[in-house]
Structure formats: structure tokens, C-alpha cells
Design an enzyme around this catalytic site. Structure first.
Site, PDB file in Angstrom:
ATOM      1  N   CYS A  87      -5.286  -3.030   2.061  1.00  0.00           N
ATOM      2  CA  CYS A  87      -5.174  -3.128   3.524  1.00  0.00           C
ATOM      3  C   CYS A  87      -6.513  -3.316   4.229  1.00  0.00           C
ATOM      4  O   CYS A  87      -7.062  -4.410   4.258  1.00  0.00           O
ATOM      5  CB  CYS A  87      -4.417  -1.922   4.074  1.00  0.00           C
ATOM      6  SG  CYS A  87      -3.671  -2.239   5.701  1.00  0.00           S
ATOM      7  N   LYS A 109      -8.996   2.488  -2.510  1.00  0.00           N
ATOM      8  CA  LYS A 109      -9.300   1.907  -1.202  1.00  0.00           C
ATOM      9  C   LYS A 109     -10.695   2.329  -0.760  1.00  0.00           C
ATOM     10  O   LYS A 109     -11.056   3.510  -0.844  1.00  0.00           O
ATOM     11  CB  LYS A 109      -8.252   2.363  -0.185  1.00  0.00           C
ATOM     12  CG  LYS A 109      -8.329   1.669   1.174  1.00  0.00           C
ATOM     13  CD  LYS A 109      -7.142   2.071   2.037  1.00  0.00           C
ATOM     14  CE  LYS A 109      -7.107   1.332   3.362  1.00  0.00           C
ATOM     15  NZ  LYS A 109      -5.913   1.686   4.161  1.00  0.00           N
ATOM     16  N   GLU A 116       0.837  -1.202   0.000  1.00  0.00           N
ATOM     17  CA  GLU A 116       0.000   0.000   0.000  1.00  0.00           C
ATOM     18  C   GLU A 116       0.874   1.256   0.000  1.00  0.00           C
ATOM     19  O   GLU A 116       1.882   1.324   0.727  1.00  0.00           O
ATOM     20  CB  GLU A 116      -0.886  -0.013   1.248  1.00  0.00           C
ATOM     21  CG  GLU A 116      -1.734   1.235   1.454  1.00  0.00           C
ATOM     22  CD  GLU A 116      -2.543   1.207   2.741  1.00  0.00           C
ATOM     23  OE1 GLU A 116      -3.458   2.023   2.878  1.00  0.00           O
ATOM     24  OE2 GLU A 116      -2.252   0.348   3.613  1.00  0.00           O
TER      25      GLU A 116
END
Length: 562
Positions: free
Chosen positions: A156, A116, A41
Site C-alpha cells: 500500500c 511494510k 494488504e
């Protein structure tokens, strides 16, 4: 399809350098015949970049670095593609105006392929300050090995949706469930997940749940390295469609791992918990020092267990020849403590200098006699000893360009059993997130045969004791007055630390602990000590976070409060 898991150690904000690290990983992967490289990330920025994300100049530099990476990759690895973690700027008047995104770099070009969706804003995370959440499931189609592959892309926190396993989850969509209608072949997760003493197992469980729910393998690539208070342990892995681990990268070191899909083989387990913790602390000191421009470290060595553990960590991180220790005995220091400190330094190859402080104590007592109408006494006199030592340490570190390591533990920070501008001096509090009982446990492991291979790997003596039985079995004492013991002022650590852990990591009040059976006077006293010490913690050196909640950026208690 052959995947390369690029577990890299970025330097926060060094977009050019991080781009070079990614290119080097790609070249290594191309030599191994990989089709797709997966990086962590925000791999181009390093995690967490915090307010560097707000700098327009760095956002513009990102474009230049991505363009350069695209060209270099096309020239040196034309058949390779790479997924890079980026901060995607958008033209918008409303803030935030960034996405936490993934860019696909291939064939001399790059494009955004995922955003994300779940943005953590708890503990040390503050992503909603910078990013907007993505709104759609991201599925990437790649042509490789004569067929089309459908890859689900997540970042994540998008994987952290199992409340049963985690104990909580963010409000918002379920990015894993959103992948089901797309019939993906694999799920990829680009992560920057800091070390925690139970994190590795939990990540495996979360990935296994996702794999079982989607019926496909999960590739999890985590950042490695220390960035300020956070230590990222890497330990990237792959689970198959049944949730079994089929590839496992190392803990706490850079690595480019290769995995062929589909393939399955028995994997060696990660190190046991004490070794993972020790390696994380060593990595944290190493990277904090080197990324801040230090090559040498200094600490005060008392002969006690806290400074002994910090000395071992520093020697493993930097090499014993790069570590110096000051021994600063007072009239109250025992001969045994001085001998223990000297013998420890000898085992570690650390250079020592001895500076007795009695003359300085007398000088302060004389100077303060008039304003105090007598010599300093009690806690004032004890704190003066600590501040004399702190001043000596700062002077030596300043003169010699060394990183001063603070040696206080979490129990002391919690209840204020430490001295501002004294033993709290330093640029990094190495064990500031270890309770005193945890310090003893880690030192016992270091002196056991179970640590031999780890010690050898980190350049320490593999045989014999490092800490030493004399230090490990000595009753804790600050040695600031005759016959002093920590137990004179504090409850036994075996009693104190469980209360502190409940108050700090579970945020339980003294009243809740009393209701659960804790002695009322003790619970109330510990709660009061913690509250009164908040002003000290606000001025403490940054510490290496290794627990669920540390006294750092994730601890936001007010000072003036009731």
C-alpha cells in the site's frame, strides 16, 4: 508467468472466514492456470483491524489459519503459490510488536517474505499504533515457467512516494527507489486503499511512475468492500513497464482477475466519477448492513432530496423489498412532499407506513407547558418535531430488527443544521460525507440516461426517473414551520459548500478564506457554526467516507476549544 489478482471482500477479524475466501480465490485461480495469487494488504485480517490486532488470541489463531491454508492449498492446488497479507508478531518487550507483512504460502508451508516500510498515521490511518516499519527492500525469487523471476514486494503506502502527484508523502525511505539496485522483473503492491472520488486515477499515476522508474510492470491488488466507515473500491490493475494500464478489475465488486506476464491489450476504462461514487455508497450500505447482521433497513422519507437519495441507495444495496420507510407528516408538511415520498417509494418497491405526528406534538406541548411556563416555541418546538420522528424511527427499527439509516448530509453536519436524538438518529449516516450540492449532482445523474446501465446492474429500474423532477427541483426545506426554507437560516448551498470544503478538507481558517476573497461576515459565521456543532458530530452515527476528509475517525477536533 500467470498472475491471479484476488480482489476479495474480507470481514474484519474473521481470520477463519477470510482464509476460506483466500482458498476459494486460489482454487478459482488454479482452474485458470495461474502460477501466483496476489491478495490485498492484511487480507487474512481485513483492513482496518484496528485494536483487534492487539488481541493475542487472534495472533495465535492466525498461525493456525495459515497452517491450515498451507495444507489445503498443497492438497488442492499443489502448483500454486499465494501472497497473503498478515500481521507478523515478534517477541519484543517494546511496543509495537507487530509488522504489517506478506506471507508466501506454497508447497505446504508458509513464510514471511516482506514487511511494510511506510506506515501511514494520518486521516483514517493509525498504523504506527500497531506496527513497526520494515527496514529492507523485499525481493522474492520464484521459479516459474522454466526461469527465475525476481518480484519486488511492497504494501500500500510503500507506493505513495510521489510528492508531486500526492501533494505530500510520509517521512521515511523511498521503497520504490530502493528496488532499483535489485533489477526486479515485476513490482507487486498489496493494498487496502479506501475509495476517494479521485483515487482511482491517482493510483494509476503512482503505479505508472513506479513502472517507468523501475522499467518493469506493476501489479496492484486492492481490497474491496465496506468496513465500517471505509469503503474499498477494489479497481485493481496492472501497468506495463511504460506505465500503460494492461489489466483492470472491476470497481466495487469481488473479482479474481488473470494476467499473463508479459502481455498487453487495450483495457476498458473505469466508470465515470458519478457511477463510481454511487457504487461505493451502495457497497458501503450493503456491507455495513450484512457484516453487522442486518437484512432490512428503515428510513424516514420526507419527500426531500436527501432522504430520496438514501432510499435509492438502500434499495440498490439491499433490494427494495428489504427497505421500509416511515412518512411522518406534521401540520407544516406540504401535500406535495407527501405525494413525492409516496411516488418515490412506489418506483423503488419500498413499503411505506404513515404516522402523523400532530397529536404527539400536542402531547409534548401540554406536558412541557408547566416547566416552560408556556408551550415550546421557536427552535425548541422545531427540534421537538425532529425528536418525535427520531423516536418513532428508533422504535420501529428496534421492534423489527432493522438498520436505521440517517439521511443527513455533510453540509448539515458541518454547520449543525441537524437535531441530536432526532434526524441524527440511526446506525449509519449514508450521505454524511456528501455536501448538499453533491447530493443534487448525484441525483441529477441518477435521473439521467447516463445512469441506465448502472441502475440496471444494481437491480433498479433502468428507464425513467428514480428521484423525480419534483424532488430534484424543490427548494430545500426542513418543513418545521410555515413556509420554511433552508435559505432562511443558511447561505445558499452553492455559496456555503465551497467554504465548507475549504475549511474541512483543506483545513483553512476563516481568516485565510477572507484573505482569498470570501465575504468576512460569511466566513466568520460559517467558522463559528462549524465549531459550535462539534459536540453534535461527536455523537453522530458513523458515516460512509467518500471525500478527502470526512467527519469520522480522521476528524479529530476538540469540542472545548477556542
Amino acid at each position: 508467468m500467470r498472475f491471479a489478482l484476488a480482489q476479495i471482500n474480507p470481514l474484519v477479524g474473521d481470520l477463519t472466514g477470510n482464509g476460506a475466501r483466500i482458498l476459494a480465490a486460489c482454487q478459482e485461480a488454479a482452474t485458470a492456470g495461474a502460477d501466483l495469487v496476489v491478495t490485498p494488504e492484511l487480507s487474512l485480517w481485513g483492513y482496518p483491524p484496528r485494536d483487534l490486532l492487539l488481541r493475542r488470541s487472534l495472533q495465535l489463531q492466525q498461525q493456525i489459519v495459515l497452517d491450515g491454508l498451507s495444507g489445503q492449498l498443497a492438497a488442492t492446488c499443489p502448483d500454486l503459490a499465494v501472497l497473503v497479507g498478515v500481521a507478523e508478531p515478534i517477541e519484543a518487550a517494546e511496543l509495537p510488536n507487530l509488522y504489517n507483512s506478506i506471507a508466501l504460502v506454497e508447497a505446504g508451508q508458509w513464510r514471511i517474505v516482506a514487511r511494510k516500510r511506510l506506515l501511514p498515521t494520518y486521516d483514517v490511518f493509525d498504523e504506527q499504533r500497531y506496527f513497526r516499519p520494515g527496514q529492507e527492500a523485499a525481493v522474492l525469487e520464484l521459479q516459474r515457467a522454466g526461469r527465475s523471476w525476481r518480484l519486488g514486494l511492497t504494501i500500500c503506502e510503500d507506493l505513495w512516494v510521489e510528492e508531486e502527484l500526492q501533494g505530500h508523502r510520509l517521512v521515511g525511505p523511498d521503497p520504490i527507489a530502493a528496488m532499483r539496485p535489485h533489477k526486479i522483473d515485476l513490482l507487486l503492491n498489496l493494498s487496502a486503499s479506501p475509495f476517494g472520488q479521485t483515487k482511482a486515477s491517482l493510483r494509476h499515476q503512482l503505479a505508472a511512475r513506479a513502472a517507468q522508474g523501475l522499467g518493469c510492470p506493476v501489479v496492484y491488488v486492492n481490497q474491496v468492500g465496506g468496513n465500517d466507515e471505509l469503503v474499498f473500491d477494489g479497481a485493481s490493475f496492472v501497468v506495463d513497464g511504460q506505465g500503460a494500464v494492461v489489466a483492470q478489475l472491476a470497481c466495487c465488486r469481488e473479482q479474481v482477475g488473470i494476467w499473463d506476464c508479459p502481455s498487453s491489450s487495450a483495457m476498458p476504462p473505469l466508470p465515470e466519477a458519478p457511477e463510481q461514487l454511487f457504487r461505493a455508497l451502495v457497497l458501503g450500505v450493503h456491507d455495513y448492513a450484512h457484516k453487522c447482521g442486518f437484512r432490512q433497513a428503515l428510513l424516514g422519507l420526507s419527500g426531500g432530496i436527501d432522504s430520496a437519495l438514501v432510499a435509492v441507495i438502500a434499495a440498490a444495496a439491499l433490494g427494495g423489498e428489504q427497505v421500509q420507510a416511515l412518512l411522518m407528516p406534521s401540520p407544516y408538511s406540504s401535500r406535495g412532499s407527501l405525494v413525492d415520498a409516496q411516488e418515490l417509494a412506489g418506483r423503488l418497491g419500498i413499503h411505506t407506513s404513515e404516522v402523523a405526528i400532530e397529536a404527539l406534538m400536542d402531547c409534548f406541548a401540554s406536558s412541557l407547558g408547566k416547566p416552560l411556563a408556556g408551550p415550546p416555541a421557536g427552535i425548541t418546538a422545531e427540534n421537538l418535531q425532529s425528536r418525535i420522528r427520531g423516536t418513532l424511527l428508533m422504535a420501529v427499527a428496534n421492534q423489527q430488527g432493522q438498520l436505521l439509516l440517517s439521511t443527513g448530509n455533510k453540509s448539515e453536519l458541518a454547520v449543525g443544521y441537524c437535531t441530536l436524538y432526532g434526524d441524527m438518529n440511526g446506525g449509519l449516516a449514508v450521505i454524511g460525507d456528501l455536501y448538499k450540492t453533491s447530493v443534487f449532482e448525484l441525483c441529477d445523474w441518477l435521473d439521467s440516461p447516463a445512469s441506465a446501465s448502472c441502475r440496471k446492474d444494481l437491480g433498479l429500474a433502468a428507464n425513467g426517473q428514480l428521484i423525480g423532477a419534483a424532488i430534484r427541483t424543490k427548494p430545500p426545506s426542513a418543513e418545521l414551520r410555515p413556509e420554511q426554507l433552508d435559505s432562511d437560516s443558511l447561505p445558499d448551498y452553492a455559496v456555503l459548500d465551497p467554504l465548507l470544503k475549504s475549511m474541512i478538507e483543506e483545513l483553512r481558517s476563516p481568516e485565510e478564506l477572507i484573505a482569498a476573497g470570501a465575504p468576512p461576515d460569511l466566513a466568520q459565521r460559517v467558522g463559528q457554526l462549524m465549531a459550535r456543532a462539534e459536540f453534535k458530530r461527536r455523537q453522530a452515527a458513523p458515516l460512509l467516507k467518500v471525500s478527502g476528509r470526512a467527519f469520522g475517525s480522521g476528524w479529530r477536533m476538540p469540542i472545548a476549544a477556542r
